[in-house]
Motif scaffolding. Structure first.
Motif: not given
Length: 201
Positions: A10-19
């Motif tokens: 979930l953290t990785l997906l959030a970072v990808i989304g923000l990026g």
């Protein structure tokens, strides 16, 4: 999957989304900025006929000096030109109304005659002084063609103050403030005409 793995994903997906969002915003910044400039230009320059000028006045602001005037303060100035010849100077003026600071755009032709006035910001009483914010504005249109000395100095006032101008109904203080700011701008133009039109200092 265990709880730690789920949190990591979930953290990785959030970072990808923000990026991705950041990259999209960055790539669209020039278009957004251009669209904002175009909107600002339409909002500010609609005191002038679109075919009256062929430059981009807002992209070359004027350097103003002695900007604190008798009843107002100048915050910006622009020159509109056509085929290299000045057709208007636009002065952004701030003055104190009844309930708020008023910001006006005052357009003046090369002979010192008023081309138009538009209210850019105001927070006056609705249905009274707030009517100053309407565009187009019949009350402001009554000043078109006036100049520093037409009418005479003493006539640049409300009729109730022995001047020439009607007031906005129920908005004496707002009306006085606008009349004084317009006259200030016309005086300023007259006194700084050469520099404002780019024909000297």
């Amino acid at each position: 999957m265990n709880r730690t793995a789920n949190v990591t994903i979930l953290t990785l997906l959030a970072v990808i989304g923000l990026g991705a969002t950041y990259l999209v915003q960055r790539s669209n910044e020039p278009q957004i900025a251009a669209a904002q400039r175009q909107l600002d230009s339409r909002t500010l320059l609609d005191v002038l006929a679109p075919d009256a000028y062929d430059n981009q006045p807002l992209e070359q602001p004027l350097t103003l000096t002695e900007v604190t005037l008798s009843h107002s303060h100048l915050v910006a100035g622009y020159r509109a030109s056509r085929e290299g010849q000045p057709v208007a100077v636009l002065l952004r003026s701030q003055t104190q109304g009844y309930a708020s600071t008023l910001e006006l755009l005052i357009a003046i032709d090369p002979n010192g005659k008023l081309l138009g006035v538009k209210t850019l910001k105001q927070n006056e009483t609705p249905a009274l002084g707030g009517l100053i914010g309407d565009w187009p504005n019949a009350w402001l249109a009554a000043f078109t063609g006036k100049s520093r000395n037409e009418p005479a100095e003493s006539a640049w006032a409300l009729k109730k103050d022995q001047g020439q101008f009607d007031q906005i109904a129920g908005a004496t203080i707002t009306s006085r403030a606008v009349i004084n700011a317009i006259h200030d701008a016309l005086r300023y133009f007259d006194e700084h005409r050469a520099a404002l039109q780019g024909s000297g200092t």
